[in-house]
Design an enzyme around this catalytic site. Sequence first.
Site, mmCIF file in Angstrom:
data_model
loop_
_atom_site.group_PDB
_atom_site.id
_atom_site.type_symbol
_atom_site.label_atom_id
_atom_site.label_comp_id
_atom_site.label_asym_id
_atom_site.label_seq_id
_atom_site.Cartn_x
_atom_site.Cartn_y
_atom_site.Cartn_z
ATOM 1 N N GLU A 111 38.187 32.846 49.125
ATOM 2 C CA GLU A 111 37.714 31.464 49.310
ATOM 3 C C GLU A 111 38.870 30.563 49.756
ATOM 4 O OE1 GLU A 111 34.111 30.705 46.312
ATOM 5 O OE2 GLU A 111 35.837 31.680 45.343
ATOM 6 N N GLU A 131 31.900 38.192 42.961
ATOM 7 C CA GLU A 131 31.597 37.443 41.733
ATOM 8 C C GLU A 131 30.312 37.912 41.039
ATOM 9 O OE1 GLU A 131 34.376 34.663 43.944
ATOM 10 O OE2 GLU A 131 32.898 36.201 44.412
HETATM 11 N N1 T1G Z 1 41.884 37.528 36.880
HETATM 12 C C1 T1G Z 1 42.647 37.895 35.821
HETATM 13 N N2 T1G Z 1 43.136 39.169 35.627
HETATM 14 C C2 T1G Z 1 42.828 40.063 36.560
HETATM 15 C C3 T1G Z 1 42.022 39.752 37.694
HETATM 16 C C4 T1G Z 1 41.556 38.407 37.837
HETATM 17 N N3 T1G Z 1 40.816 38.024 38.877
HETATM 18 N N4 T1G Z 1 41.883 40.879 38.418
HETATM 19 C C5 T1G Z 1 42.576 41.850 37.779
HETATM 20 N N5 T1G Z 1 43.134 41.371 36.666
HETATM 21 C C6 T1G Z 1 43.991 42.096 35.720
HETATM 22 C C7 T1G Z 1 43.252 43.216 34.993
HETATM 23 O O1 T1G Z 1 42.611 42.739 33.861
HETATM 24 C C8 T1G Z 1 44.392 44.154 34.649
HETATM 25 O O2 T1G Z 1 45.055 43.618 33.530
HETATM 26 C C9 T1G Z 1 45.324 44.025 35.852
HETATM 27 O O3 T1G Z 1 44.994 42.765 36.462
HETATM 28 C C10 T1G Z 1 45.156 45.110 36.857
HETATM 29 O O4 T1G Z 1 43.795 45.166 37.219
HETATM 30 C C11 T1G Z 1 36.024 30.670 41.838
HETATM 31 C C12 T1G Z 1 35.399 32.349 39.816
HETATM 32 C C13 T1G Z 1 42.031 43.475 42.308
HETATM 33 C C14 T1G Z 1 40.714 45.465 42.895
HETATM 34 O O5 T1G Z 1 36.338 39.971 40.643
HETATM 35 O O6 T1G Z 1 38.546 44.000 41.163
HETATM 36 O O7 T1G Z 1 37.329 34.282 41.843
HETATM 37 O O8 T1G Z 1 44.729 45.516 32.018
HETATM 38 O O9 T1G Z 1 43.451 47.566 36.546
HETATM 39 O O10 T1G Z 1 42.599 48.984 39.668
HETATM 40 O O11 T1G Z 1 34.705 32.111 43.072
HETATM 41 O O12 T1G Z 1 41.539 44.241 39.519
HETATM 42 O O13 T1G Z 1 46.844 45.287 33.275
HETATM 43 O O14 T1G Z 1 46.257 43.663 31.439
HETATM 44 O O15 T1G Z 1 41.709 46.325 37.890
HETATM 45 O O16 T1G Z 1 44.516 48.033 41.030
HETATM 46 C C15 T1G Z 1 36.824 37.433 41.489
HETATM 47 C C16 T1G Z 1 38.708 41.472 40.005
HETATM 48 C C17 T1G Z 1 37.187 36.680 40.268
HETATM 49 C C18 T1G Z 1 38.417 40.869 41.330
HETATM 50 C C19 T1G Z 1 42.803 45.674 41.506
HETATM 51 N N6 T1G Z 1 37.717 38.564 41.641
HETATM 52 N N7 T1G Z 1 39.777 42.444 40.071
HETATM 53 O O17 T1G Z 1 42.328 46.824 40.916
HETATM 54 O O18 T1G Z 1 43.910 46.962 38.914
HETATM 55 S S1 T1G Z 1 36.052 35.390 39.956
HETATM 56 C C20 T1G Z 1 37.396 39.762 41.178
HETATM 57 C C21 T1G Z 1 39.582 43.666 40.637
HETATM 58 C C22 T1G Z 1 36.417 34.190 41.106
HETATM 59 C C23 T1G Z 1 35.779 32.104 42.235
HETATM 60 C C24 T1G Z 1 35.475 33.032 41.114
HETATM 61 C C25 T1G Z 1 40.719 44.638 40.555
HETATM 62 C C26 T1G Z 1 41.563 44.761 41.835
HETATM 63 P P1 T1G Z 1 45.766 44.563 32.517
HETATM 64 P P2 T1G Z 1 43.129 46.586 37.586
HETATM 65 P P3 T1G Z 1 43.377 47.816 40.156
#
Ligand code: T1G
Length: 706
Positions: A111, A131
């Site tokens: 975004e 999301e």
């Molecule tokens: N926020 C906070 N922590 C996050 C995070 C995030 N968005 N994404 C990953 N982590 C942490 C996760 O908990 C883990 O922590 C570490 O990073 C490694 O993650 C306004 C509201 C990017 C493909 O849905 O899909 O934006 O366990 O093991 O396998 O519209 O992480 O090490 O303490 O998954 O290499 C939208 C979510 C958010 C993407 C990487 N974004 N993340 O995968 O690592 S909502 C998502 C993923 C949003 C807006 C809205 C995957 C990854 P820890 P991992 P990975």
Amino acid sequence: MTHTLVRTETRGQVRVITVDNPPVNALSPGVPEGIAAAIDAVQSDPAIAAIVVTAAGRTFVAGADITTLEPLAWDPNAPKPELNSLLARVESSTKPVVMAIHGSALGGGLEMAMAAAYRVAVAGAKLGLPECALGIIPGAEGTQRLPRLAGVEKALNMVVTSRPVTAADALAHGIIDEIVEGDLVDGAVRFADRVAASGGPHPVTSARTDKLGTPAVNAPLFDAARTLARKVKPQQPAPLLAIDAIEAATRLPFAEGSKRETELFLEAVRTEPAKALIHVFFAERAVSKVPDLPKDVTPAPVRKVGIIGAGTMGGGIAMACTNAGLDVILQDASREGLDRGIDAIRRNYAVSVSRGRFTEEGVADRMARITPQLDLAGFETADVIIEAVFEDMALKERVFADMDRVARPGAVLATNTSTLDIDRIAAATSRPGDVVGLHFFSPANVMRLLEIVRGTGTSHQTLATALGLARTLNKVGVVVGNGPGFVGNRMMFPYMYETQYMVEEGATPAEVDAALTGFGMAMGMFAVDDMAGIDVAIRVQQALGHFSDPSERRPLVQPALVEAGRLGQKTGKGWYQYGDDRKPRVDPEVVALIRAKANEAGIPQRAFTPSEIVERAIYALINEGARALELGLALRASDIDTIYVNGYGFPAWRGGPLFYADRVGLARIHARVSEFHAQFGARWTPAPLLERLAREGGTFRGLDRQ
Ligand code: T1G
């Protein structure tokens, strides 16, 4: 020394802004502010003609910080992450902003990127608005900007399926402007120099309307998207709310559309599925945190895996390994067994090619990584050896003695047993520290769950390597204790037995399965029994010593089906009958058999409501889950949720059995379990942990956070 979340440097006339918030550069507090300030700082700097925004480490910005979203899901007064001022800052910059993308640009990350005038990416980048997989909708103008860049149809598909797109697909749909070869930032700076030199005007995404279509053209697209949403994500409001937001983008000016998006975002984040899916997100990431595993014990590298037994499980495990780029030696005691195993792998890969999941070259590479053989030659070079032979203790002990003899020091010796005692298997070797259970779920190349069964002697090094292997295989590796049925199967049997007792008391398999799939289970219990093989279930029950007490009630029909040769899908008949399409069809013969067995046993017949069926089945699961937790077979309640969501088709949007129990209320669950206890006896004895939490007003979630 405080870590700088956002840093800047200047390359010629370009200011490069780098986000550095490991591990995934989420827009955590301080990051949006840092980016906005860095853009602000050059607005009136004549030496700067353009801006590049990039991120350090393995990925671009992977979204808003979900840890800041969770409070909002539970407390309507919690603040919504404020990203709009950053977006306005990016879009209104007098200097063209170029977003330089690698790894994943997801959610708030994409975004933010779409608010810029330009986006470039490396070929391997992934871009998406996932999301809805968290039960929410894009809340930073993504539903307004994506259709303006990519068109309505593409935007709907990306948001409803939550599936990211490749850089090539993003370029084809106008989401990015260029794929950069070589160094990303170098390429982005060259691109920025070029657009700055063009003198503009530079694109303003929010001002674009050329791809927003017309109501007449869009109407069938919205209908199709709503139909798809109801099909792929039934009972989940977020995809439908996201479609409403995209529809608003096609009907309202940008600012009003964004306001509408915020209203719909707040509606979505306060739903039960949002709480549940955010719980599942963090639960799946918590499993790798084993409290007593020292941080300095790291996984040993695994490049080659030896697999003993080329049956269904051995073949699936081999595919999971080659899909992850590992080399495999696949051994079977018989030529027929080996040939059958390799043929099955080829057939599975052919299906994947026909579905466009793999290319012929990709399959050829994977097959080339598998060395089929009849002996254990070369197994001394394997980093991990996985035994996947018939579920018989004596056989497994013999195989482990062989593995002990051939394996190199430090190799991990793993068993794929789903029922047998890991410690007894380990005792067949001279190195119990190297022995661990790796309980894959069928089909092993597809199912994400891997139960990592820790024996009494399993060393920290072996455990760390097993967890590392799970990550390499893209599995969710959950560490469980060595008890009968470990965690998943231990809980499944009480659940399965209750479904069978209900059909003996008057329900039909189809009614029970309809109630369970209506609840959200991927499959009903009778369809699962048929898929796994009714004879297998009975063998496991015997291996687990169930019904050793003759006074105990036991299922009457399952053994009768096996006697009648009705083993399930593999014999075309089980609880249901199956045609070539492998779809279950009600078989009146089975209903008659059930009634006959029930009458023989004098079991009174009655009707069941779907909610009673769900309570009796799911509460049995919950009660046994509480027992497994208090016995220490699982480290956390959320691990049990992760096991059931990834291995047993429990609906993620309900958060898993123990999260669901919390939402129903443990006092209510305990009261109902106690009623069943009074009605049906010992098998419904409430788990002491459930009793205590109900009494104290506690929750499983609260327990995990203690
Ligand atoms: N926020 C906070 N922590 C996050 C995070 C995030 N968005 N994404 C990953 N982590 C942490 C996760 O908990 C883990 O922590 C570490 O990073 C490694 O993650 C306004 C509201 C990017 C493909 O849905 O899909 O934006 O366990 O093991 O396998 O519209 O992480 O090490 O303490 O998954 O290499 C939208 C979510 C958010 C993407 C990487 N974004 N993340 O995968 O690592 S909502 C998502 C993923 C949003 C807006 C809205 C995957 C990854 P820890 P991992 P990975």
